[in-house]
Design an enzyme around this catalytic site. Structure first.
Site, PDB file in Angstrom:
ATOM      1  N   LYS A 277      34.842  53.716  37.988  1.00 25.49           N
ATOM      2  CA  LYS A 277      34.308  52.463  38.516  1.00 25.49           C
ATOM      3  C   LYS A 277      32.976  52.759  39.202  1.00 25.49           C
ATOM      4  O   LYS A 277      32.856  53.776  39.908  1.00 25.49           O
ATOM      5  CB  LYS A 277      35.323  51.883  39.498  1.00 25.49           C
ATOM      6  CG  LYS A 277      35.025  50.496  40.018  1.00 25.49           C
ATOM      7  CD  LYS A 277      36.160  50.038  40.940  1.00 25.49           C
ATOM      8  CE  LYS A 277      36.016  48.626  41.430  1.00 25.49           C
ATOM      9  NZ  LYS A 277      37.167  48.199  42.278  1.00 25.49           N
TER      10      LYS A 277
ATOM     11  N   SER B  69      38.887  43.774  40.866  1.00 23.15           N
ATOM     12  CA  SER B  69      37.501  44.053  40.570  1.00 23.15           C
ATOM     13  C   SER B  69      37.288  45.244  39.630  1.00 23.15           C
ATOM     14  O   SER B  69      36.211  45.380  39.066  1.00 23.15           O
ATOM     15  CB  SER B  69      36.736  44.325  41.866  1.00 23.15           C
ATOM     16  OG  SER B  69      37.270  45.448  42.546  1.00 23.15           O
TER      17      SER B  69
ATOM     18  N   SER C 279      42.724  45.397  43.382  1.00 26.08           N
ATOM     19  CA  SER C 279      41.710  45.568  42.336  1.00 26.08           C
ATOM     20  C   SER C 279      41.969  46.662  41.315  1.00 26.08           C
ATOM     21  O   SER C 279      41.193  46.802  40.373  1.00 26.08           O
ATOM     22  CB  SER C 279      40.345  45.817  42.970  1.00 26.08           C
ATOM     23  OG  SER C 279      39.770  44.591  43.314  1.00 26.08           O
TER      24      SER C 279
HETATM   25  N1  GLN Z   1      40.339  40.336  44.738  1.00 29.39           N
HETATM   26  C1  GLN Z   1      40.390  40.842  46.075  1.00 29.39           C
HETATM   27  C2  GLN Z   1      39.081  40.539  46.759  1.00 29.39           C
HETATM   28  O1  GLN Z   1      38.297  39.888  46.182  1.00 29.39           O
HETATM   29  C3  GLN Z   1      40.656  42.305  46.076  1.00 29.39           C
HETATM   30  C4  GLN Z   1      39.480  43.122  45.741  1.00 29.39           C
HETATM   31  C5  GLN Z   1      39.748  44.588  45.720  1.00 29.39           C
HETATM   32  O2  GLN Z   1      40.895  45.034  45.723  1.00 29.39           O
HETATM   33  N2  GLN Z   1      38.683  45.353  45.738  1.00 29.39           N
HETATM   34  O3  GLN Z   1      38.839  40.939  47.844  1.00 29.39           O
END
Ligand code: GLN
Length: 490
Positions: free
Chosen positions: A80, A155, A179
């Protein structure tokens, strides 16, 4: 016909060691897959041809010399793009970091390199990992190989799409609120967030430091264990790193679930959950019971307010972490007559709308006069969630739920409705707030052929137990479906 890109890490490792394939051969297969699919998927922000080739050649040399660096030697891995890679652009999918080439490697990257892994490139994400679909990327959305009109989740959506289509054998993502697990679920692969503090955050571009954890997105439960073993362990460069001892994630993979107690969380079902997701999860719970597990229905009332607490804590921490992006130290810099104007303009130009929303939310929540009402209250909820978990783990070994209330959604469907997007993580957020490990395993597809994920949660350092249950779920599900796009390009 079978392809090298269909192999899992264990199979590829055997072929590498018997000399039937080379690391360079695996890498070429992966790049070929990426070339055939990137136009549709946009899983990667950067493919590092030169660096990957050199790493593959080095792995082949080591193998030829009989030097065994472990299970990831010669294996193509995707990262990532919020993990720093020396000399390779690292943007966290933000325009504010366009062109940034870190002068150092994140600890996880160092560990992968030391294990002979071949880093193929940097995958797309929601800007600074804020989102659930990759649609918040500053460089365009990624798409889901199971249906390219849909998102791969987020994400860590680029990592999920890359592994699902075979453009990497395994990948790393980061999980602050879900994410890793949610994109793994939406993309039909395995993904897990380990216990907080077990994988170094040194060189991970911070979103919400008390929640962020790096973990694997892999094709199989075993591959995830092998990837985790390679990257975790104490790191003096991370002040929150756990000193040990560490569990052995692979120790119970063959033990089955006979005699184990599996808790089903009542709150993680009902309104907002797709019937087909609930049905698949219920079927798996029945199968676990038949395999000898004792199923216990449990109510954890604080799970209902976990999302609200998360959306105060995560923005509060991000507003502090993102203060460093000021146009002076990294990446993009706008013109300005004064330093203040330069910083303000840089941040206005560099941050996308979701990141701006989070910074505003977090700054407000932390402001004098509101601090206790918002941030303080959220911290109390966090403590109550930890107590709920602790109570549950007095009577069960693991907790289970869907990973995501829905299957992969259409690109564009939730972009104008932040709340709908935030609800994507309703099942995953509690384990971030508690710091516990949790894992998603694919268990089937819905009537449209879209993957459904099953979440296994365990107490802190309960990775052996979590993997033991996940391995049984994987066996019982016998998930063999392939993404549509894989059939097109094969
Ligand atoms: N979807 C969640 C957010 O927008 C989690 C994001 C993540 O785990 N980085 O914060």
């Amino acid at each position: 016909m079978s392809f090298l890109t269909d192999l899992n890490i264990v199979e590829a490792g055997e072929l590498l060691r018997s000399g039937e394939v080379t690391a360079v051969g695996l890498l070429e297969a992966v790049f070929d897959r990426a070339h055939k699919t990137e136009a549709q998927l946009h899983a990667f922000l950067t493919l590092d041809y030169g660096g990957a080739r050199a790493a593959a050649e080095a792995a082949d040399d080591h193998l030829a010399a009989g030097i065994d660096q472990g299970p990831l030697q010669g294996i193509p891995v995707a990262l990532k793009d919020n993990m720093c890679t020396r000399g390779v652009e690292t943007t966290a999918a933000s325009q504010i970091l366009a062109g940034y080439q870190p002068p150092y490697d994140a600890t996880v990257v160092t560990r992968l390199r030391d294990a002979g892994a071949v880093i193929v490139g940097k995958t797309n994400l929601d800007e600074f990992a804020m989102g659930s679909s990759t649609e918040n990327s500053g460089y365009g959305t990624s798409f889901n190989p199971w249906d390219i009109s849909r998102v791969p989740g987020g994400s860590s959506g680029g990592s999920a799409a890359a592994v699902a289509i075979g453009s990497a054998f395994t990948a790393l993502g980061s999980d602050t609120g879900g994410s890793i697990r949610q994109p793994a679920s939406l993309s039909g692969i395995v993904g897990l967030k380990p216990t907080y503090g077990t994988v170094s955050r040194y060189g991970l571009i911070a979103f919400a430091s008390s929640l962020d954890q790096i973990g694997p997105l892999s094709k199989t439960v075993t591959d995830a264990a092998l990837t985790l073993e390679t990257i975790w362990g104490h790191d003096p460069l991370d002040a929150t790193s756990y000193a040990g001892p560490y569990p052995d994630p692979a120790s119970g993979l063959d033990l089955g679930v006979s005699g184990m107690k599996v808790g089903v969380v009542t709150e993680l079902s009902g309104e907002g959950y797709e019937p087909e997701v609930e049905a698949a999860v219920a079927r798996m719970i029945d199968q676990l019971a038949k395999a000898g597990a004792e199923i216990v229905e449990l109510s954890l009332p604080t799970f209902e307010i976990a999302l609200s607490a998360y959306y105060l804590i995560a923005p509060a921490e991000c507003s502090a972490n993102l203060a460093r992006f000021d146009g002076i130290r990294y990446g993009h810099r706008a013109e300005g007559a004064t330093t203040e104007a330069l910083m303000a303009r840089t941040r206005a130009e560099g941050f996308g709308p979701e990141v701006t929303r989070r910074i505003l939310l977090g700054t407000y929540a932390l402001s004098a006069g509101y601090y206790d009402a918002f941030y303080g209250q959220a911290q109390r909820v966090r403590a109550a969630i930890q107590e709920d978990f602790a109570r549950a783990y007095e009577s069960v070994d693991v907790l289970v739920s869907p990973t995501s209330p829905t299957v992969a959604f259409k690109a564009g469907d939730r972009v104008d409705d932040p709340l709908a997007m935030y609800l994507s993580d309703i099942c995953t957020i509690p384990s971030n707030l508690s710091g516990h490990p949790a894992m998603s395993v694919p268990i089937g597809v819905d009537a449209q052929g879209l993957p459904i994920g099953f979440q296994v949660m365990a107490p802190a350092l309960g990775e052996s137990t979590m993997f033991r249950v996940a391995a049984e779920v994987e066996r019982l599900a016998a998930f063999a479906a392939k993404p549509q796009l894989a059939e097109v390009v094969s």
